[in-house]
Design a protein around this motif. Structure first.
Motif, short mmCIF file in Angstrom:
data_model
loop_
_atom_site.label_atom_id
_atom_site.label_comp_id
_atom_site.label_asym_id
_atom_site.label_seq_id
_atom_site.Cartn_x
_atom_site.Cartn_y
_atom_site.Cartn_z
N ALA A 54 45.90 55.35 43.30
CA ALA A 54 45.49 55.20 44.70
C ALA A 54 44.13 54.51 44.77
O ALA A 54 43.93 53.64 45.60
N ASN A 68 44.56 50.90 44.03
CA ASN A 68 45.15 50.24 45.19
C ASN A 68 44.13 50.04 46.30
O ASN A 68 44.16 49.04 47.01
N ASP A 69 43.21 50.99 46.41
CA ASP A 69 42.13 50.86 47.40
C ASP A 69 41.27 49.65 47.09
O ASP A 69 40.87 48.91 47.98
N ASP A 97 43.14 46.64 47.99
CA ASP A 97 43.17 46.47 49.45
C ASP A 97 41.84 45.92 49.95
O ASP A 97 41.82 45.03 50.80
N ASP A 98 40.74 46.46 49.44
CA ASP A 98 39.41 45.95 49.83
C ASP A 98 39.31 44.47 49.51
O ASP A 98 38.83 43.66 50.29
N PHE A 146 41.73 42.35 49.13
CA PHE A 146 42.62 41.57 49.97
C PHE A 146 41.94 41.21 51.30
O PHE A 146 41.96 40.06 51.73
N ILE A 147 41.34 42.20 51.93
CA ILE A 147 40.68 41.97 53.22
C ILE A 147 39.53 40.98 53.03
O ILE A 147 39.33 40.07 53.84
N LEU A 180 40.61 37.33 52.69
CA LEU A 180 41.03 36.63 53.91
C LEU A 180 39.89 35.78 54.45
O LEU A 180 40.10 34.76 55.08
N ASP A 229 43.17 29.82 50.89
CA ASP A 229 44.43 30.16 50.24
C ASP A 229 44.12 30.90 48.95
O ASP A 229 43.14 30.59 48.28
N ARG A 238 55.67 31.34 48.80
CA ARG A 238 54.29 31.68 48.50
C ARG A 238 54.11 32.20 47.09
O ARG A 238 53.08 32.75 46.73
N ASP A 239 55.14 32.05 46.26
CA ASP A 239 55.05 32.52 44.88
C ASP A 239 55.09 31.37 43.90
O ASP A 239 55.65 30.32 44.16
#
Lengths: 380, 346
Positions: free
Chosen positions: A7, A10-11, A14-15, A17-18, A21, A26, A80-81
């Protein structure tokens, strides 16, 4: 608890990923089963990578996610892969890989001997990369105990390949006939860290000790020597600019010292800087430095850590100063779940035309392609 | 992969339209800016011009889409201005039914630190605070109006990644949670709320908030590989593989929704109609078409409404560099709702 660990990881992802952006236009990631130390363009949309373990390795041609190239309508492209388009096997590690322009061939070296392997990618509806030839390296070892070390390779038109492991065994070989077309008159025996054509006929031979030879395949005269920058003996890597910053070449040492010189006056340094890297014990193949083909004065550096750094060299002066990167790609470092300690970026490669697009690979098998946002550029 | 967290009990089901008791304010007193009795008997659309704020240039979040949704609905004569209800800004008191006092204070006063801001994807500004409060107010109003009229749609909403004490993934306040909590009420006859979240990203904030709340059922259909990778546990999670298309997707929704309505017996449905399952979406990894989204929205709203259960819908997520194209995609929801309004003789 194993569950909490996942977890947490994954956090972190996730951080990241944001954050990505905002920092990238890209970003696409791919996971190879085994890490690669080589990335080489084989076409406008495909690259070749290969493993470097001591036993069996794969050579793979990857197609980049088509979404990356859909300029106008990003959303219109569902692809996208990354996609594996061709593959083959080799019994030895691949430490150097070059595409032969105008052909479907790549040439590799295993880092152990100076011989080259020639491969043909696909053809006849096949999805196989198969071995179709070899090139013997020039052997000038006086003592049998000297290890030959690996060869560096540069390829140019007409299937001509420049290769060598040391400065005194460089040769230009015609692949199809095996004929040796040219050998530079260099007597000193310095292990090479790079071979590179800067024009149709002129090439640079960068040595691990920092010496750089500049030679012309048309001329019989001895190549010019640009001696290594003074200082403690360390490892050096070299790259010459062929595109945007054409005429310059840069040397980077294992302690992060960088020096830029002009090809027309190779003896002197034009500017220098101390890069923001963690200096570490390096092997000759660890670090990659490359000029941006389409972004003036910019270089990419990787291999000191899990980061790939972009520096803008236009602000560098004659006096040595510490410089900060213009951009850092943290993707490999952040997303690595490697159990074997820290992850290292093994290679990076600029896109030949898109100014801010790069590919990078790391020791955990990850391969990324990214188009970064220049934060200082307000009106793109 | 399915996870049903709890078996829901069959509590006494309240009929829509029944007077519900002293805990609720008069049904006439909505959280709307204008307390005029609506002449229009058409589908209520909840919109506020302050659903937007300025963002730094080249910011990835498609803020421009909000006014464009309304623009296209009016231009295409799907709705008229008279159908538009304008929400009040959500008060701190209202928000505190879900968010912590500390977070609300920090949020209102710009005390969100760098790292927290990074996780949300937004730099803090007074404008962003204001627009999030209006957006939440819009969802609350949509829910209130839906209770009275049977169906209502906002032109914003769906900020399901917000947790009680922090924001995440472009979400700073959890509008669906606030609306659910508020409409649930506090009396012994609590309303039951079903949250149907079909945004391609899991409604993790909402799932977390209502984890222990038996009166709110959280149902999320999302793509497993999309953000967040760290998933929470909704009452029912359907995690889809990459690339799913219209037919299979619709079939998945059809498999679960009627059963949920039958067993949970909600008094109100909050529907997050995110368009990021669309194949053109930049972040979503599914392959729905415009037609697929329309069929989905039509199916969800019709199924709920025809059981006599009110539904309030929000637009949810969608990511594209083309604001107009994206706004048109979001407007599919309102077009489907208009169709439902007509078909169900509302």
């Amino acid at each position: 608890m194993a569950e909490r660990g996942e977890a947490d990881f994954n956090d972190i992802l996730d951080d990241w990923f944001i954050e990505s952006l905002k920092t990238y236009k890209d970003l696409h990631v791919y996971q190879l089963e085994h890490p690669t130390q080589v990335i080489e363009w084989t076409s406008g949309k495909t690259v070749c990578v290969a493993g470097y373990s001591s036993s069996k390795n794969e050579i793979i041609e990857l197609q980049l996610p088509l979404k990356l190239f859909a300029e106008e309508n990003k959303g219109l492209c569902a692809e996208r892969d990354f996609k594996v388009v061709h593959g083959g096997f080799t019994e030895s590690p691949v430490r150097c890989l070059r595409h032969v322009p105008g052909t479907r061939c790549v040439v590799t070296n295993d880092g152990l001997t100076s011989d080259l392997q020639v491969w043909t990618v696909g053809g006849d509806d096949s999805d196989v990369i198969r071995r179709t030839g070899s090139v013997a390296g020039r052997k000038t070892r006086r003592k049998k105990s000297d290890s030959e070390g690996g060869s560096r390779i540069a390829a140019r038109h007409s299937s001509q390949v420049l290769h060598g492991a040391q400065s005194d065994d460089i040769q230009l070989t015609q692949l199809t006939s095996g004929q040796i077309l040219y050998t530079p008159e260099i007597t000193s025996s310095d292990p090479l860290s790079s071979l590179q054509f800067v024009s149709d006929d002129v090439f640079l031979a960068g040595c691990c000790n920092g010496n750089v030879y500049i030679a012309d395949t048309r001329a019989s005269a001895s190549p010019q020597l640009s001696p290594a920058p003074p200082g403690e003996s360390v490892l050096w890597w070299t790259d010459a600019a062929a595109g945007a910053s054409s005429g310059s070449f840069i040397r980077v040492s294992s302690s992060g010292l960088a020096e830029i010189s002009d090809l027309r006056n190779p003896g002197a340094a034009v500017s220098r800087a101390q890069l923001s890297v963690q200096s570490r014990r390096c092997n000759p193949g660890d670090v990659t430095v490359s000029w941006a083909p389409a972004l003036n004065d910019c270089i990419a550096v990787s291999g000191f850590s899990g980061l790939v750094q972009i520096y803008n060299t236009s602000g560098w002066g004659a006096e040595l100063q510490e410089v900060q990167p213009l951009f850092e790609h943290r993707g490999h470092a952040v997303s690595s779940q490697s159990d074997e300690g820290d992850v290292f970026a093994t290679s990076q490669l600029w896109h030949p035309e898109r100014p801010r697009t790069l590919l990078s690979a790391a020791s955990d098998g990850s391969v990324h392609v990214w188009d970064w946002v220049d934060q200082s550029d307000a009106d793109r | 992969m399915m996870c049903i967290k709890q078996i829901f009990s069959r509590t006494h089901r309240l009929k829509v339209g029944q007077v519900l008791g002293a805990a609720f304010t008069s049904s006439r007193c909505f959280h709307g800016e204008q307390q005029v009795s609506r002449e229009s008997s058409a589908l209520p659309i909840i919109h506020h011009s302050r659903y937007v704020c300025d963002l730094p240039p080249n910011h990835r979040f498609p803020m421009g889409k909000f006014p464009r949704v309304l623009h296209f609905l009016i231009k295409d004569q799907v709705i008229t201005e008279e159908q538009v209800w304008v929400p009040e800004i959500a008060s701190k008191e209202l928000l505190s039914c879900v968010h912590t006092e500390e977070y609300l204070n920090d949020f209102f006063n710009g005390k969100i630190n760098e790292q927290e801001q990074r996780r949300t994807g937004f730099p803090w500004s007074e404008g962003i605070v204001r627009r999030c409060r209006y957006e939440t107010g819009g969802t609350v109003l949509a829910a209130e109006v839906a209770l009275q009229r049977g169906l209502a749609c906002s032109t914003a909403g769906g900020t399901h990644h917000a947790f009680p004490s922090y924001g995440s993934g472009y979400c700073l306040l959890n509008d669906l949670a606030v609306a659910a909590k508020y409409l649930m009420g506090v009396s012994s006859h609590k309303r039951k709320i079903l949250i149907v979240d079909l945004d391609v990203h899991q409604g993790d904030g909402t799932a977390f908030i209502f984890k222990e709340e038996p009166c709110v059922f959280t149902f999320s259909v999302h793509c497993g590989k999309n953000f967040p990778l760290h998933k929470q546990q909704s009452d029912l999670d359907i995690s889809l593989d990459d690339g799913m298309e219209d037919k299979e997707y619709l079939s998945t929704v059809e498999t679960h929704l009627p059963l949920l309505l039958e067993t949970f017996r909600p008094d109100l449905v909050l529907y997050d109609a995110g368009v990021d399952p669309h194949w053109e979406d930049e972040l979503g990894r599914l392959r729905l078409t415009d037609q697929g989204l329309y069929q989905r929205d039509l199916y969800v709203m019709k199924t709920v409404v025809s059981r006599g259960v009110p539904v309030a819908a929000v637009i949810g997520g969608g990511y594209s560099r083309d604001d107009d194209k994206l706004a048109l995609r979001h407007s599919i929801l309102h077009r489907a709702a208009t169709q439902v309004w007509r078909d169900c003789g509302m």
